[in-house]
Design an enzyme around this catalytic site. Sequence first.
Site, mmCIF file in Angstrom:
data_model
loop_
_atom_site.group_PDB
_atom_site.id
_atom_site.type_symbol
_atom_site.label_atom_id
_atom_site.label_comp_id
_atom_site.label_asym_id
_atom_site.label_seq_id
_atom_site.Cartn_x
_atom_site.Cartn_y
_atom_site.Cartn_z
ATOM 1 N N ASP A 138 -1.360 -2.466 -4.856
ATOM 2 C CA ASP A 138 -2.508 -3.024 -3.500
ATOM 3 C C ASP A 138 -3.355 -1.802 -3.134
ATOM 4 O O ASP A 138 -3.785 -1.044 -3.895
ATOM 5 C CB ASP A 138 -1.581 -3.519 -2.605
ATOM 6 C CG ASP A 138 -2.507 -4.686 -1.490
ATOM 7 O OD1 ASP A 138 -3.899 -4.893 -1.930
ATOM 8 O OD2 ASP A 138 -2.084 -4.594 -0.423
ATOM 9 N N ARG B 227 -13.847 0.074 -2.410
ATOM 10 C CA ARG B 227 -13.004 0.236 -1.414
ATOM 11 C C ARG B 227 -12.836 1.655 -0.851
ATOM 12 O O ARG B 227 -11.774 2.101 -0.445
ATOM 13 C CB ARG B 227 -11.814 -0.472 -0.988
ATOM 14 C CG ARG B 227 -11.824 -1.948 -1.201
ATOM 15 C CD ARG B 227 -10.570 -2.579 -1.023
ATOM 16 N NE ARG B 227 -10.851 -4.259 -1.195
ATOM 17 C CZ ARG B 227 -9.857 -5.080 -0.886
ATOM 18 N NH1 ARG B 227 -8.594 -4.772 -0.457
ATOM 19 N NH2 ARG B 227 -9.985 -6.451 -1.117
ATOM 20 N N ASP C 172 -4.435 1.731 3.662
ATOM 21 C CA ASP C 172 -5.066 0.496 4.131
ATOM 22 C C ASP C 172 -4.663 0.655 5.687
ATOM 23 O O ASP C 172 -3.798 1.174 6.439
ATOM 24 C CB ASP C 172 -4.515 -0.691 3.655
ATOM 25 C CG ASP C 172 -5.179 -1.135 2.249
ATOM 26 O OD1 ASP C 172 -5.941 -0.357 2.076
ATOM 27 O OD2 ASP C 172 -4.817 -2.344 1.908
ATOM 28 N N ASP D 10 0.704 -1.012 0.165
ATOM 29 C CA ASP D 10 -0.142 0.007 -0.040
ATOM 30 C C ASP D 10 0.876 1.171 -0.152
ATOM 31 O O ASP D 10 1.878 1.145 0.565
ATOM 32 C CB ASP D 10 -0.708 -0.088 1.373
ATOM 33 C CG ASP D 10 -1.585 -1.150 1.605
ATOM 34 O OD1 ASP D 10 -1.995 -2.028 0.651
ATOM 35 O OD2 ASP D 10 -1.610 -1.374 2.934
#
Length: 448
Positions: A268, A322, A272, A229
């Site tokens: 990714d 997301r 996060d 991330d």
Amino acid sequence: MASPSHRRSLRTRRAVLVSTAAVAAAGLGAAVFAMTANAGPVDLAHQVLPAKDGWAASGTGTTGGAQADSAHVFTVSTRAQLVKALGSATNSAAKIIQIKGTIDANTNGAGKKLTCADYAAGTGYSLAAYLKAYDPATYGRSKVPSGTQEKARAAAQAAQAKNIVLKVPANTTLVGVPGTNAGITGGSLQVKNVDNVIIRNLTFSATEDCFPQWDPTDGSTGNWNSAYDSVTLRGATHVWADHNTFTDAPHLDSANPKYYGREYQIHDGALDITNGSDLVTVERNQFTNHDKTMLIGGSDTDSVGKLRVSIHHNVWKGIVQRAPLARIGQIHIYNNYFDTTTLNGYAPLYTINSRAKAQVVAEHNAWKLPSGGRTAKLLSGDGTGSVAGTGNLVNGTATDLVGAYNAANSKKLKTTVNWKPVLTTGLQTTAKNLATELARTTGAGVLS
Ligand code: CA
Ligand code: CA
């Protein structure tokens, strides 16, 4: 050591200590804070999270490195300088690290550019050999890759990780120097098991895994998974991510090849928040050109009683999914602008996913939905998550997003939550002007 910026920091530090207390007592916001001290304005690098500004303001609040002494104020413009300024992951001295210009994480100690081939050198890994070894036609789809090529891939990935993962210790402010296109390209900031971190005014771009892993058991057709991330919070507490820009550019997903019929995904998450992270405020960032943007909770069994996150005044544009995917925690999503128009091949699947009993309050956000887009597809869930809150607009019209979603889906979202947000400084009770306002007040480069 006494560079001009260094001296400036010394001069302003005393003023900050005074004004921090004054602001806390008065409960004032950042704009006022910056002008409060008699000794002059507080510079960007010394600002702290305003009182009551989201979950990161809880308890002791979030001050990052504001209390740094003169020996712990750094200005860096290379990866090596940044690594040195960060110090060890357990170095908890308050520190301010000002990033000047764009730092390329894929460079060595001498500043030389490193390529994927450099990381793979000596490991025996090659993509061609890997693809041959785990071709579902011969290797099957029932077990994850193991053996020589998977071992080599893991070794090459570890070599890249060693270079691009930048571990942020406790009590740190990382801030871009205004006017320098400050940011990190190709890197992954890791805030792991530490408290009190501020990340501001930085552009995070092109965080790429040279060595995605094939997992034939992920979903019905398998997936290529990547490791990094742009910013990853793991067991992190009191984190303020403010005025940053996150983007895959210049290597967009549309350029990813397909192997075994699946996208060879090199990205990714953008930001996060997992492994029991808690008390996080995500404010005035721009998230763009990205697929899996923000995970809150890494699995349905991530920590209960944590994962409390406030997400406000951000722009989300060209995001597939997301935004965020929320699990378990008490999550406040307000005053965001979601543009769900397909951008550069990033075609939205959904915006907010509430699952694993997540307690989401989403209020006074604005969505732009292109013609033909469906309101029922803006949310997602597993039947156990909640989404409460009112005042959400779709194309300027007040809209019950949960009602629209529930009318079209069997795994319905719950509409009540077990908490009421109180740390809400700056919450606007109309989303009407967000598109215009946030276009000029979010992302890296607008602070001075
Ligand atoms: Ca992944
Ligand atoms: Ca991740």
